[in-house]
Design a protein around this motif. Structure first.
Motif, PDB file in Angstrom:
ATOM      1  N   ARG B 128       0.808  -1.219   0.000  1.00 38.39           N
ATOM      2  CA  ARG B 128       0.000   0.000   0.000  1.00 38.39           C
ATOM      3  C   ARG B 128       0.842   1.271   0.000  1.00 38.39           C
ATOM      4  N   GLN B 129       2.124   1.145   0.375  1.00 37.80           N
ATOM      5  CA  GLN B 129       2.995   2.319   0.378  1.00 37.80           C
ATOM      6  C   GLN B 129       3.584   2.601  -1.000  1.00 37.80           C
ATOM      7  N   LEU B 130       3.412   1.651  -1.933  1.00 33.71           N
ATOM      8  CA  LEU B 130       4.080   1.777  -3.231  1.00 33.71           C
ATOM      9  C   LEU B 130       3.142   2.333  -4.297  1.00 33.71           C
ATOM     10  N   SER B 131       3.726   3.017  -5.275  1.00 36.14           N
ATOM     11  CA  SER B 131       2.947   3.472  -6.425  1.00 36.14           C
ATOM     12  C   SER B 131       2.679   2.293  -7.344  1.00 36.14           C
ATOM     13  N   GLY B 132       1.785   2.492  -8.310  1.00 34.84           N
ATOM     14  CA  GLY B 132       1.452   1.410  -9.238  1.00 34.84           C
ATOM     15  C   GLY B 132       2.678   0.855  -9.950  1.00 34.84           C
ATOM     16  N   GLY B 133       3.551   1.757 -10.411  1.00 30.42           N
ATOM     17  CA  GLY B 133       4.740   1.320 -11.132  1.00 30.42           C
ATOM     18  C   GLY B 133       5.648   0.477 -10.246  1.00 30.42           C
ATOM     19  N   MET B 134       5.783   0.910  -8.986  1.00 34.06           N
ATOM     20  CA  MET B 134       6.613   0.159  -8.040  1.00 34.06           C
ATOM     21  C   MET B 134       6.017  -1.217  -7.778  1.00 34.06           C
ATOM     22  N   LYS B 135       4.676  -1.254  -7.649  1.00 32.17           N
ATOM     23  CA  LYS B 135       4.029  -2.551  -7.399  1.00 32.17           C
ATOM     24  C   LYS B 135       4.307  -3.505  -8.547  1.00 32.17           C
ATOM     25  N   GLN B 136       4.226  -2.985  -9.788  1.00 36.41           N
ATOM     26  CA  GLN B 136       4.473  -3.875 -10.918  1.00 36.41           C
ATOM     27  C   GLN B 136       5.942  -4.287 -10.955  1.00 36.41           C
ATOM     28  N   ARG B 137       6.844  -3.399 -10.506  1.00 36.60           N
ATOM     29  CA  ARG B 137       8.258  -3.788 -10.409  1.00 36.60           C
ATOM     30  C   ARG B 137       8.420  -4.947  -9.442  1.00 36.60           C
ATOM     31  N   VAL B 138       7.683  -4.867  -8.306  1.00 39.49           N
ATOM     32  CA  VAL B 138       7.768  -5.961  -7.329  1.00 39.49           C
ATOM     33  C   VAL B 138       7.273  -7.252  -7.968  1.00 39.49           C
ATOM     34  N   ALA B 139       6.174  -7.146  -8.713  1.00 40.73           N
ATOM     35  CA  ALA B 139       5.645  -8.346  -9.365  1.00 40.73           C
ATOM     36  C   ALA B 139       6.653  -8.901 -10.380  1.00 40.73           C
ATOM     37  N   ILE B 140       7.356  -7.999 -11.065  1.00 41.06           N
ATOM     38  CA  ILE B 140       8.379  -8.458 -12.017  1.00 41.06           C
ATOM     39  C   ILE B 140       9.527  -9.126 -11.262  1.00 41.06           C
ATOM     40  N   ALA B 141       9.928  -8.509 -10.136  1.00 38.22           N
ATOM     41  CA  ALA B 141      10.992  -9.102  -9.318  1.00 38.22           C
ATOM     42  C   ALA B 141      10.583 -10.492  -8.852  1.00 38.22           C
ATOM     43  N   ARG B 142       9.329 -10.622  -8.417  1.00 37.93           N
ATOM     44  CA  ARG B 142       8.836 -11.911  -7.943  1.00 37.93           C
ATOM     45  C   ARG B 142       8.865 -12.940  -9.075  1.00 37.93           C
ATOM     46  N   ALA B 143       8.524 -12.481 -10.284  1.00 34.16           N
ATOM     47  CA  ALA B 143       8.550 -13.407 -11.411  1.00 34.16           C
ATOM     48  C   ALA B 143       9.992 -13.800 -11.749  1.00 34.16           C
ATOM     49  N   LEU B 144      10.923 -12.850 -11.647  1.00 31.98           N
ATOM     50  CA  LEU B 144      12.310 -13.156 -12.022  1.00 31.98           C
ATOM     51  C   LEU B 144      12.978 -14.094 -11.018  1.00 31.98           C
ATOM     52  N   CYS B 145      12.528 -14.051  -9.746  1.00 30.42           N
ATOM     53  CA  CYS B 145      13.230 -14.820  -8.711  1.00 30.42           C
ATOM     54  C   CYS B 145      13.112 -16.322  -8.915  1.00 30.42           C
ATOM     55  N   VAL B 146      12.109 -16.771  -9.670  1.00 33.51           N
ATOM     56  CA  VAL B 146      11.984 -18.211  -9.898  1.00 33.51           C
ATOM     57  C   VAL B 146      12.653 -18.639 -11.206  1.00 33.51           C
ATOM     58  N   ASN B 147      13.437 -17.762 -11.818  1.00 35.87           N
ATOM     59  CA  ASN B 147      14.129 -18.073 -13.079  1.00 35.87           C
ATOM     60  C   ASN B 147      13.211 -18.637 -14.141  1.00 35.87           C
ATOM     61  N   PRO B 148      12.200 -17.905 -14.546  1.00 35.43           N
ATOM     62  CA  PRO B 148      11.225 -18.477 -15.465  1.00 35.43           C
ATOM     63  C   PRO B 148      11.837 -18.785 -16.835  1.00 35.43           C
ATOM     64  N   ALA B 149      11.320 -19.838 -17.457  1.00 33.10           N
ATOM     65  CA  ALA B 149      11.722 -20.102 -18.839  1.00 33.10           C
ATOM     66  C   ALA B 149      10.918 -19.211 -19.779  1.00 33.10           C
ATOM     67  N   VAL B 150       9.641 -19.003 -19.458  1.00 27.93           N
ATOM     68  CA  VAL B 150       8.801 -18.108 -20.255  1.00 27.93           C
ATOM     69  C   VAL B 150       8.016 -17.207 -19.308  1.00 27.93           C
ATOM     70  N   LEU B 151       8.061 -15.901 -19.560  1.00 24.07           N
ATOM     71  CA  LEU B 151       7.252 -14.958 -18.780  1.00 24.07           C
ATOM     72  C   LEU B 151       5.927 -14.756 -19.495  1.00 24.07           C
ATOM     73  N   LEU B 152       4.832 -14.909 -18.769  1.00 24.61           N
ATOM     74  CA  LEU B 152       3.518 -14.716 -19.366  1.00 24.61           C
ATOM     75  C   LEU B 152       2.938 -13.435 -18.793  1.00 24.61           C
ATOM     76  N   MET B 153       2.872 -12.395 -19.612  1.00 23.54           N
ATOM     77  CA  MET B 153       2.475 -11.096 -19.089  1.00 23.54           C
ATOM     78  C   MET B 153       1.093 -10.731 -19.584  1.00 23.54           C
ATOM     79  N   ASP B 154       0.185 -10.519 -18.640  1.00 23.84           N
ATOM     80  CA  ASP B 154      -1.202 -10.215 -18.968  1.00 23.84           C
ATOM     81  C   ASP B 154      -1.443  -8.721 -18.784  1.00 23.84           C
ATOM     82  N   GLU B 155      -1.336  -7.948 -19.838  1.00 18.51           N
ATOM     83  CA  GLU B 155      -1.482  -6.503 -19.813  1.00 18.51           C
ATOM     84  C   GLU B 155      -0.749  -5.880 -18.629  1.00 18.51           C
TER      85      GLU B 155
END
Lengths: 276, 255
Positions: B128-155
């Motif tokens: 709740r302390q983060l802006s929208g852009g920061m929140k999406q950065r966190v989501a990207i960080a979370r996705a990167l931490c599992v070393n994905p073979a394919v990233l599936l990005m929904d808008e």
């Protein structure tokens, strides 16, 4: 472009100018400090004045002084502690076990179609039955002692907790659950780390309802065959027409209710500190 | 690891949502899916990651994901899907906790992804302390931490304002230039598609069919320098979609 600006400027100087009326106020509840203690003090002062001037007859309502005296007597005789501890013990055991059972069954109903088909109609059928009506049955089943009293509270707490829990779980953001699945989290991880914390706010507000039900049922249960307990004290005072003691007992109950609601408020602040 | 969609058909009840979809996502490329609203592009993405099953047809993984890959098909959602009761760090560790990784290793991975997404200073902030852009950065960080073979990005950028979108788009281009990740990127924004897509799959309105697959050869990092070409490609896509979008807009939504 610049023409039109100068045009409007000259216009305002010749015509009447007044501020735009403000229409956005109201509908916002603020805090008014100190008012609530004043209401309490004012009511007691009115009561005091009524009793001493004869406006309120002592048979209708004893004076605040007498009620306070009754409370002090109760405290000095050492009985206050006995009554309160007996009541609090029943309350804690009954409410805690009712809550644990209620949350477990509520989670089961929310998470398994089998459990939902089994328990949901049962809950709906038994929920509206006043648990006080079952008290005589509980006395036969669990004995006249602590068993029947705790059971009454437990049942009273169980049903609203079940309803609050499964409603809360149904309302957990589906996209968070989908996120959990997309990261391959196990079923138990999703329940513990996503569903339960997501349902907690609504479960905690269910606690407020179940706690007040527990206090009401506590007094009702203590009116049957209890030696100690605030309910027993109030009942005895009532049957002796000792209205001053009755008021003292009611005040203790009210304090108990306030304490419980304070504790739940604290719990909410601790567990839901992630909210704004 | 490549992904391949073979003859996907999908129905909700009697309504046909997707019809005869065939394409491939090759390792190291970003495939964008665009189409008018309601054409089933998000549904298609859910098929790709196994969150939903098509009525007929299949999604195939070709080759096996790299050894270090904890969650081969990893989503980034439009609404971020962060747990509001967990800090940035906690949200990232959520994806790692089920994999029996030692604590120190988890710490190391989190440090690493926070660094890569420029979030190191926000480690213990709540969503709740983060802006929208920061929140999406966190989501990207979370996705990167599992070393994905394919990233599936929904808008992933649709919930953000246009300035933030621009910034995050640059970040994604940088990230791809460094790491050559594979991604399927669903969007309705043509500008995002021409900036990020190596291949752009244009879907028609419901039932969604492939209208055209547009390949763009300009390297991602150079695209911003040739705005004229970017504009031309965007116009080409818009011409393909224009009538579909118009017709889709007129449809009643009762599925």
């Amino acid at each position: 472009m610049s023409d039109s600006i100068t045009h409007t400027q000259t216009n305002t100087s010749t015509r009447l100018a007044r501020p735009v009326p403000f229409r956005g106020g109201g509908f916002r509840i603020g805090t008014v400090p100190w008012l609530s203690p004043f209401v309490f003090v004012g009511l007691i002062l009115f009561w005091y004045w009524g009793s001493s001037s004869g406006f309120i007859h002592p048979l209708v309502l004893p004076s605040p002084g007498e009620s306070l005296q009754a409370f002090i007597n109760l405290a000095q005789s050492g009985m206050l502690w006995k009554h309160v501890s007996a009541s609090v013990q029943r309350l804690v055991i009954g409410w805690t076990s009712g809550t644990i059972l209620g949350i477990s069954i509520g989670l089961a109903i929310a998470l398994s179609s089998l459990a939902r088909a089994t328990f949901a109609p049962l809950v709906a059928a038994i929920m509206p039955v006043p648990k006080i009506a079952l008290l005589p049955l509980f006395v036969i089943w669990f004995g006249i002692g602590e068993g029947s009293k705790v059971a009454t509270i437990l049942f009273g707490v169980f049903f609203p907790t079940v309803i609050a829990t499964y409603g809360a779980v149904d309302n957990v953001d589906r996209s968070l659950i989908r996120m959990g699945q997309s990261f391959g989290l196990s079923w138990s991880s999703i329940v513990r780390k996503i569903i339960f914390p997501g349902a907690l706010p609504a479960i905690l507000s269910g606690f407020r309802i179940s706690a007040s039900i527990a206090i009401i049922l506590l007094v009702a249960a203590e009116m049957i065959g209890a030696e100690f307990g605030i309910g027993a004290y109030v009942l005895l005072a009532g049957s002796l027409m000792a209205t001053d003691q009755l008021i003292a007992g009611v005040a203790v109950l009210s304090l108990l209710g306030l304490t419980v609601s304070f504790l739940i408020g604290r719990a909410e602040r601790y567990f839901l500190r992630w909210r704004t | 690891m490549d992904l391949s969609l073979n003859n996907i058909h999908h129905f909700y009840g009697d309504v046909e949502i997707l019809s005869g979809i065939n394409f491939e996502i090759k390792s190291g490329e970003i495939v964008c899916i665009i189409g008018p609203s309601g054409c089933g592009k998000s549904t298609l993405l859910r098929f790709l990651g196994g969150l939903e099953r098509p009525s007929s047809g299949e999604v195939l993984q070709i080759g096996s994901p790299p050894e270090a890959c904890l969650n081969p098909l990893t989503y980034i959602f439009q609404d971020f899907a962060l747990l509001p009761w967990r800090t940035v760090e906690g949200n990232i560790s959520l994806a790692l906790e089920d994999h029996r990784i030692p604590k120190q290793e988890i710490e190391r991975i989190i440090d690493n992804v926070l660094g890569r997404t420029k979030l190191t200073d926000f480690r213990s902030a709540l969503p709740r302390q983060l802006s929208g852009g920061m929140k999406q950065r966190v989501a990207i960080a979370r996705a990167l931490c599992v070393n994905p073979a394919v990233l599936l990005m929904d808008e992933p950028l649709s919930a953000l304002d246009s300035q933030t979108r621009e910034l995050l788009m640059d970040d994604l281009v940088d990230l791809w230039t460094r790491e050559r990740f594979t991604a399927c990127y669903v969007t309705h924004n043509l500008a995002e598609a021409v900036r990020l897509g190596h291949k752009i799959v244009v879907l028609s309105r419901r039932p969604g069919k492939i209208r055209e697959i547009v390949s763009i050869d300009t390297p991602l990092a150079d695209r911003k320098n040739d705005l004229v070409k970017l504009e031309q490609q965007q116009n080409h896509l818009w011409n393909l979609m224009r009538e579909e979008a118009l017709a889709a807009d007129m449809e009643l939504n009762d599925v």
